[in-house]
Design a protein around this motif. Structure first.
Motif, PDB file in Angstrom:
ATOM      1  N   UNK A   1     -21.147  -3.889 -19.350  1.00 28.58           N
ATOM      2  CA  UNK A   1     -20.504  -2.765 -18.661  1.00 28.58           C
ATOM      3  C   UNK A   1     -20.983  -2.698 -17.207  1.00 28.58           C
ATOM      4  N   UNK A   2     -22.281  -2.824 -16.998  1.00 28.29           N
ATOM      5  CA  UNK A   2     -22.818  -2.817 -15.635  1.00 28.29           C
ATOM      6  C   UNK A   2     -22.262  -3.985 -14.831  1.00 28.29           C
ATOM      7  N   UNK A   3     -22.190  -5.160 -15.440  1.00 30.91           N
ATOM      8  CA  UNK A   3     -21.674  -6.346 -14.748  1.00 30.91           C
ATOM      9  C   UNK A   3     -20.205  -6.180 -14.368  1.00 30.91           C
ATOM     10  N   UNK A   4     -19.406  -5.584 -15.236  1.00 28.75           N
ATOM     11  CA  UNK A   4     -18.001  -5.330 -14.903  1.00 28.75           C
ATOM     12  C   UNK A   4     -17.879  -4.354 -13.735  1.00 28.75           C
ATOM     13  N   UNK A   5     -18.733  -3.346 -13.704  1.00 27.15           N
ATOM     14  CA  UNK A   5     -18.701  -2.395 -12.584  1.00 27.15           C
ATOM     15  C   UNK A   5     -19.138  -3.066 -11.287  1.00 27.15           C
ATOM     16  N   UNK A   6     -20.114  -3.943 -11.356  1.00 26.26           N
ATOM     17  CA  UNK A   6     -20.538  -4.697 -10.170  1.00 26.26           C
ATOM     18  C   UNK A   6     -19.381  -5.546  -9.660  1.00 26.26           C
ATOM     19  N   UNK A   7     -18.681  -6.206 -10.573  1.00 21.65           N
ATOM     20  CA  UNK A   7     -17.528  -7.026 -10.172  1.00 21.65           C
ATOM     21  C   UNK A   7     -16.471  -6.172  -9.481  1.00 21.65           C
ATOM     22  N   UNK A   8     -16.201  -4.983 -10.015  1.00 16.46           N
ATOM     23  CA  UNK A   8     -15.238  -4.079  -9.362  1.00 16.46           C
ATOM     24  C   UNK A   8     -15.728  -3.637  -7.988  1.00 16.46           C
ATOM     25  N   UNK A   9     -16.993  -3.280  -7.900  1.00 15.23           N
ATOM     26  CA  UNK A   9     -17.546  -2.844  -6.618  1.00 15.23           C
ATOM     27  C   UNK A   9     -17.434  -3.949  -5.577  1.00 15.23           C
ATOM     28  N   UNK A  10     -17.721  -5.170  -5.975  1.00 16.33           N
ATOM     29  CA  UNK A  10     -17.610  -6.288  -5.032  1.00 16.33           C
ATOM     30  C   UNK A  10     -16.154  -6.533  -4.658  1.00 16.33           C
ATOM     31  N   UNK A  11     -15.274  -6.390  -5.611  1.00 20.35           N
ATOM     32  CA  UNK A  11     -13.841  -6.588  -5.340  1.00 20.35           C
ATOM     33  C   UNK A  11     -13.344  -5.584  -4.304  1.00 20.35           C
ATOM     34  N   UNK A  12     -13.793  -4.352  -4.431  1.00 20.58           N
ATOM     35  CA  UNK A  12     -13.304  -3.287  -3.552  1.00 20.58           C
ATOM     36  C   UNK A  12     -14.177  -3.046  -2.325  1.00 20.58           C
ATOM     37  N   UNK A  13     -15.310  -3.739  -2.203  1.00 22.82           N
ATOM     38  CA  UNK A  13     -16.254  -3.442  -1.118  1.00 22.82           C
ATOM     39  C   UNK A  13     -15.679  -3.724   0.266  1.00 22.82           C
ATOM     40  N   UNK A  14     -14.766  -4.661   0.413  1.00 20.26           N
ATOM     41  CA  UNK A  14     -14.200  -4.971   1.722  1.00 20.26           C
ATOM     42  C   UNK A  14     -12.975  -4.149   2.061  1.00 20.26           C
ATOM     43  N   UNK A  15     -12.460  -3.435   1.086  1.00 21.21           N
ATOM     44  CA  UNK A  15     -11.241  -2.657   1.312  1.00 21.21           C
ATOM     45  C   UNK A  15     -11.553  -1.387   2.087  1.00 21.21           C
ATOM     46  N   UNK A  16     -10.693  -1.057   3.017  1.00 20.34           N
ATOM     47  CA  UNK A  16     -10.841   0.205   3.746  1.00 20.34           C
ATOM     48  C   UNK A  16      -9.557   0.988   3.599  1.00 20.34           C
ATOM     49  N   UNK A  17      -9.703   2.265   3.611  1.00 21.22           N
ATOM     50  CA  UNK A  17      -8.533   3.126   3.493  1.00 21.22           C
ATOM     51  C   UNK A  17      -7.936   3.428   4.856  1.00 21.22           C
ATOM     52  N   UNK A  18      -8.655   3.140   5.918  1.00 21.13           N
ATOM     53  CA  UNK A  18      -8.143   3.402   7.256  1.00 21.13           C
ATOM     54  C   UNK A  18      -8.306   4.862   7.636  1.00 21.13           C
ATOM     55  N   UNK A  19      -8.335   5.073   8.913  1.00 26.37           N
ATOM     56  CA  UNK A  19      -8.479   6.428   9.439  1.00 26.37           C
ATOM     57  C   UNK A  19      -7.422   6.633  10.496  1.00 26.37           C
ATOM     58  N   UNK A  20      -6.821   7.784  10.523  1.00 24.16           N
ATOM     59  CA  UNK A  20      -5.855   8.089  11.572  1.00 24.16           C
ATOM     60  C   UNK A  20      -4.495   7.486  11.277  1.00 24.16           C
ATOM     61  N   UNK A  21      -3.828   7.103  12.360  1.00 23.54           N
ATOM     62  CA  UNK A  21      -2.456   6.611  12.245  1.00 23.54           C
ATOM     63  C   UNK A  21      -2.443   5.170  11.768  1.00 23.54           C
ATOM     64  N   UNK A  22      -1.476   4.875  10.968  1.00 25.30           N
ATOM     65  CA  UNK A  22      -1.273   3.502  10.532  1.00 25.30           C
ATOM     66  C   UNK A  22      -0.242   2.877  11.447  1.00 25.30           C
ATOM     67  N   UNK A  23      -0.420   1.625  11.761  1.00 23.96           N
ATOM     68  CA  UNK A  23       0.602   0.968  12.586  1.00 23.96           C
ATOM     69  C   UNK A  23       1.917   0.925  11.833  1.00 23.96           C
ATOM     70  N   UNK A  24       3.004   1.020  12.583  1.00 26.97           N
ATOM     71  CA  UNK A  24       4.331   0.964  11.974  1.00 26.97           C
ATOM     72  C   UNK A  24       4.533  -0.415  11.370  1.00 26.97           C
ATOM     73  N   UNK A  25       5.179  -0.474  10.216  1.00 26.02           N
ATOM     74  CA  UNK A  25       5.420  -1.788   9.621  1.00 26.02           C
ATOM     75  C   UNK A  25       6.343  -2.592  10.535  1.00 26.02           C
ATOM     76  N   UNK A  26       6.108  -3.890  10.510  1.00 31.75           N
ATOM     77  CA  UNK A  26       6.960  -4.757  11.319  1.00 31.75           C
ATOM     78  C   UNK A  26       8.367  -4.710  10.749  1.00 31.75           C
ATOM     79  N   UNK A  27       9.307  -4.486  11.621  1.00 34.52           N
ATOM     80  CA  UNK A  27      10.687  -4.370  11.196  1.00 34.52           C
ATOM     81  C   UNK A  27      11.518  -5.425  11.894  1.00 34.52           C
ATOM     82  N   UNK A  28      12.376  -6.081  11.156  1.00 31.53           N
ATOM     83  CA  UNK A  28      13.255  -7.070  11.721  1.00 31.53           C
ATOM     84  C   UNK A  28      14.616  -6.398  11.943  1.00 31.53           C
ATOM     85  N   UNK A  29      14.990  -6.198  13.231  1.00 30.14           N
ATOM     86  CA  UNK A  29      16.221  -5.488  13.545  1.00 30.14           C
ATOM     87  C   UNK A  29      17.405  -6.442  13.684  1.00 30.14           C
TER      88      UNK A  29
END
Length: 173
Positions: free
Chosen positions: A143-171
């Motif tokens: 159980x501890x090892x599975x949680x460590x694996x999840x923590x490592x998987x998500x450790x580089x992810x950021x939720x971002x702060x403020x405004x998000x850049x607009x998605x690239x749109x092909x007009x």
């Protein structure tokens, strides 16, 4: 529910070393030894290193984990011990408070597998602790090892702060 089959996740794989701290309350030494053997074997199966510390009782297990989380360098923790119901309400206090403290540490981000047995009698404890039977020490380590694996998987992810850049749109039409 005896005789019921349970699903077990496959062991996680790691590309960087993993270091676990096993914290055990050896009040019932033979039960504790079985739990530790199971935890060590589970850790070894994925190449994780383990340190072991002993504390007086189940109530001290979460305190030791909290201290290690603040002052040491472990990826995760395995909480082990055994509480057997006696004639007083002390059993309820020890079971509830140790479990609650471990849960709160987990909610704060510590990767903990809880293998503190809470049983009615010694025979139930032995079945749950024995590596050839239910192997709850190994289950707590996994159980501890599975949680460590999840923590490592998500450790580089950021939720971002403020405004998000607009998605690239092909007009182009």
């Amino acid at each position: 529910m005896a005789g019921v089959s349970h699903f077990t996740l496959p062991a996680p794989a790691f590309d960087k070393p993993v270091k676990l701290l096993i914290v055990v309350a050896p009040y019932y030494r033979d039960i504790a030894d079985h739990l530790v053997a199971g935890a060590r074997a589970a850790a070894a199966s994925v190449g994780a290193a383990c340190d072991l510390v002993e504390v007086p009782g189940a109530l001290e297990v979460p305190t030791a984990i909290a201290m290690a989380e603040r002052m040491a360098n472990y990826d995760g923790y395995v909480a082990l011990g055994c509480v057997i119901r006696g004639e007083t309400t002390h059993y309820d206090t020890v079971c509830n408070d140790s479990s609650r403290a471990i849960t709160l540490l987990g909610l704060q981000g510590a990767c903990i597998g809880n293998g503190i047995l809470t049983v009615e009698n010694y025979d139930q404890a032995l079945v749950r602790a024995d590596t050839a039977q239910q192997n709850k020490g190994g289950g707590a380590a996994m159980a501890a090892l599975h949680l460590i694996a999840l923590a490592r998987r998500w450790s580089g992810a950021t939720k971002g702060i403020g405004f998000r850049p607009a998605p690239e749109t092909d007009f182009r039409a």
